[in-house]
Design a protein around this motif. Structure first.
Motif, PDB file in Angstrom:
ATOM      1  N   ASP A  95      80.415  48.750 -28.492  1.00 42.79           N
ATOM      2  CA  ASP A  95      80.848  48.147 -29.751  1.00 42.79           C
ATOM      3  C   ASP A  95      81.253  49.224 -30.754  1.00 42.79           C
ATOM      4  O   ASP A  95      82.254  49.080 -31.470  1.00 42.79           O
ATOM      5  CB  ASP A  95      79.723  47.273 -30.317  1.00 42.79           C
ATOM      6  CG  ASP A  95      80.163  46.454 -31.518  1.00 42.79           C
ATOM      7  OD1 ASP A  95      81.219  45.801 -31.426  1.00 42.79           O
ATOM      8  OD2 ASP A  95      79.458  46.457 -32.536  1.00 42.79           O
ATOM      9  N   LEU A  96      80.492  50.321 -30.813  1.00 41.96           N
ATOM     10  CA  LEU A  96      80.858  51.449 -31.678  1.00 41.96           C
ATOM     11  C   LEU A  96      82.189  52.055 -31.238  1.00 41.96           C
ATOM     12  O   LEU A  96      83.009  52.460 -32.060  1.00 41.96           O
ATOM     13  CB  LEU A  96      79.764  52.519 -31.648  1.00 41.96           C
ATOM     14  CG  LEU A  96      78.442  52.183 -32.342  1.00 41.96           C
ATOM     15  CD1 LEU A  96      77.396  53.255 -32.043  1.00 41.96           C
ATOM     16  CD2 LEU A  96      78.624  52.036 -33.845  1.00 41.96           C
TER      17      LEU A  96
ATOM     18  N   SER B 171      85.977  52.232 -33.144  1.00 41.35           N
ATOM     19  CA  SER B 171      86.491  53.590 -33.375  1.00 41.35           C
ATOM     20  C   SER B 171      85.552  54.458 -34.207  1.00 41.35           C
ATOM     21  O   SER B 171      85.985  55.440 -34.808  1.00 41.35           O
ATOM     22  CB  SER B 171      87.888  53.539 -34.036  1.00 41.35           C
ATOM     23  OG  SER B 171      88.826  52.925 -33.177  1.00 41.35           O
ATOM     24  N   LEU B 172      84.268  54.100 -34.239  1.00 39.10           N
ATOM     25  CA  LEU B 172      83.283  54.966 -34.900  1.00 39.10           C
ATOM     26  C   LEU B 172      82.886  56.108 -33.981  1.00 39.10           C
ATOM     27  O   LEU B 172      82.468  57.173 -34.442  1.00 39.10           O
ATOM     28  CB  LEU B 172      82.056  54.155 -35.317  1.00 39.10           C
ATOM     29  CG  LEU B 172      82.314  53.080 -36.370  1.00 39.10           C
ATOM     30  CD1 LEU B 172      81.037  52.330 -36.704  1.00 39.10           C
ATOM     31  CD2 LEU B 172      82.914  53.672 -37.638  1.00 39.10           C
TER      32      LEU B 172
ATOM     33  N   LEU C 179      85.678  57.704 -39.438  1.00 37.25           N
ATOM     34  CA  LEU C 179      84.746  56.941 -40.257  1.00 37.25           C
ATOM     35  C   LEU C 179      83.315  57.060 -39.745  1.00 37.25           C
ATOM     36  O   LEU C 179      82.367  56.991 -40.529  1.00 37.25           O
ATOM     37  CB  LEU C 179      85.181  55.476 -40.315  1.00 37.25           C
ATOM     38  CG  LEU C 179      86.512  55.227 -41.038  1.00 37.25           C
ATOM     39  CD1 LEU C 179      86.933  53.765 -40.884  1.00 37.25           C
ATOM     40  CD2 LEU C 179      86.422  55.594 -42.508  1.00 37.25           C
ATOM     41  N   GLY C 180      83.145  57.223 -38.428  1.00 38.70           N
ATOM     42  CA  GLY C 180      81.803  57.440 -37.889  1.00 38.70           C
ATOM     43  C   GLY C 180      81.193  58.719 -38.432  1.00 38.70           C
ATOM     44  O   GLY C 180      80.007  58.773 -38.756  1.00 38.70           O
ATOM     45  N   GLU C 181      82.015  59.768 -38.542  1.00 35.07           N
ATOM     46  CA  GLU C 181      81.536  61.026 -39.117  1.00 35.07           C
ATOM     47  C   GLU C 181      81.146  60.855 -40.579  1.00 35.07           C
ATOM     48  O   GLU C 181      80.166  61.445 -41.047  1.00 35.07           O
ATOM     49  CB  GLU C 181      82.613  62.103 -38.984  1.00 35.07           C
ATOM     50  CG  GLU C 181      82.848  62.568 -37.555  1.00 35.07           C
ATOM     51  CD  GLU C 181      83.873  63.673 -37.469  1.00 35.07           C
ATOM     52  OE1 GLU C 181      84.789  63.695 -38.328  1.00 35.07           O
ATOM     53  OE2 GLU C 181      83.772  64.497 -36.551  1.00 35.07           O
ATOM     54  N   LEU C 182      81.933  60.051 -41.317  1.00 36.86           N
ATOM     55  CA  LEU C 182      81.616  59.816 -42.728  1.00 36.86           C
ATOM     56  C   LEU C 182      80.290  59.072 -42.875  1.00 36.86           C
ATOM     57  O   LEU C 182      79.478  59.397 -43.746  1.00 36.86           O
ATOM     58  CB  LEU C 182      82.742  59.049 -43.412  1.00 36.86           C
ATOM     59  CG  LEU C 182      84.080  59.784 -43.557  1.00 36.86           C
ATOM     60  CD1 LEU C 182      85.088  58.909 -44.301  1.00 36.86           C
ATOM     61  CD2 LEU C 182      83.901  61.115 -44.277  1.00 36.86           C
TER      62      LEU C 182
END
Length: 314
Positions: free
Chosen positions: A203-204, A208-209, A232-235
């Motif tokens: 799901d992640l 695209s996280l 956005l995952g890094e953010l």
């Protein structure tokens, strides 16, 4: 019960994430009580933002549980902002805290979004990380109003376990801890626990996280060492401060799953999911050859429930 009492009167919360602010309501947080908020003096813009939020929330009817969760995030966000100011960091100098005629500030809008994400949140362990996100947004100018709303929405949509997964991948990616993700691909799972964690990872990936250098076609086939955080995952990892997430029971389960620490990782596995490229190539070659050394070869193809193709060779 009057609406104000939902805001001003938080009950005892035991050892939950709310315990640190039990008994402290939104109005008390706005006033900046001694012994709770680190540092008594906040800038006027911060105080006005939290005052606006408190007055706005008082107009809404909340349950006791909703009130407590919003109280917690409000208080924890103020504490984190205070800590950053005390450490010499400066609030963003753009128009984040300024208002145009007839409009509210970006700071007010994002705080409202954060608090109402907390209101709807059923996993209390996520609340400190929602508070961290708002606090950090108040210091980072490149996070625009639309991007901030997007981050709050993403943070609200992921589960606590997915935050743990981001934390483990991020720590491994940074090389700051002894977490080495396994470099062999999964080919299925022997129990529902593994399948459930894999579904969270998939799901992640679909959101695209996280990304992988190899395409992940379903939840049953991926290589943990190839997983890295994306944009956005890094953010979320940085500004929710997931690098400080302690390794609790769920964290240990994620680490064991993504590394080679789990006992007998291959024993009893049921092969499901997408076959590796080389295996599929071999099957295709067998189908095309029709040589005399496999006179009884029979191949049947069927679409499966995962949307892929099942190949049976007899």
């Amino acid at each position: 019960m009057e609406k104000e009492k939902f805001i001003d009167g938080a009950a005892e919360c035991g050892g939950s994430a709310l315990g640190a602010v039990a008994g402290v309501g939104i109005s008390a947080a706005i006033a900046g009580p001694t012994g709770v908020v680190v540092g008594a003096l906040f800038s006027t813009v911060i105080e006005n933002t939290f005052k606006w939020a408190g007055e706005e929330i008082k107009t809404r009817c909340l349950s006791k549980v909703e009130s407590k969760k919003m109280n917690a995030v409000c208080q924890l966000a103020k504490e984190r902002i205070s800590e950053k100011l005390a450490a010499g960091e400066c609030l963003r100098q753009d128009d984040f805290f300024n208002t145009e005629e007839g409009d509210r500030t970006s700071a007010e809008e994002i705080l409202e979004g954060t608090l109402f994400a907390a209101q709807r949140e059923n996993e209390e362990k996520k609340l400190p990380y929602l508070a961290n996100l708002y606090a950090n947004i108040s210091f980072v100018e490149f996070i625009s109003r639309p991007m901030a709303n997007q981050l709050i929405k993403l943070a609200s949509s992921v589960s606590y376990r997915q935050l743990v997964i981001l934390s483990v991948i991020g720590k491994s990616q940074g090389g700051d801890c002894d977490i080495k993700l396994r470099n062999t691909a999964f080919r299925g799972f022997e129990n529902y626990d593994g399948a459930s964690i894999a579904a969270e990872i998939y799901d992640l990936y679909r959101s695209s996280l996280i990304i992988s250098s190899d395409a992940i076609l379903d939840a049953a086939s991926f290589t943990p060492a190839l997983l890295v955080m994306n944009g956005l995952g890094e953010l979320l990892y940085k500004y929710m401060e997931l690098y400080n997430m302690p390794i609790d029971k769920e964290g240990q389960e994620i680490i064991e799953f993504l590394t080679d620490r789990s006992p007998n990782p291959e024993k009893g596995k049921v092969v499901t999911g997408q076959l590796p490229i080389e295996t599929r190539a071999e099957i295709e070659a067998m189908v095309e050859r029709k040589t005399a050394d496999i006179p009884q070869l029979r191949v049947r193809r069927e679409m499966n429930s995962a949307g892929g193709e099942t190949v049976t060779i007899g």
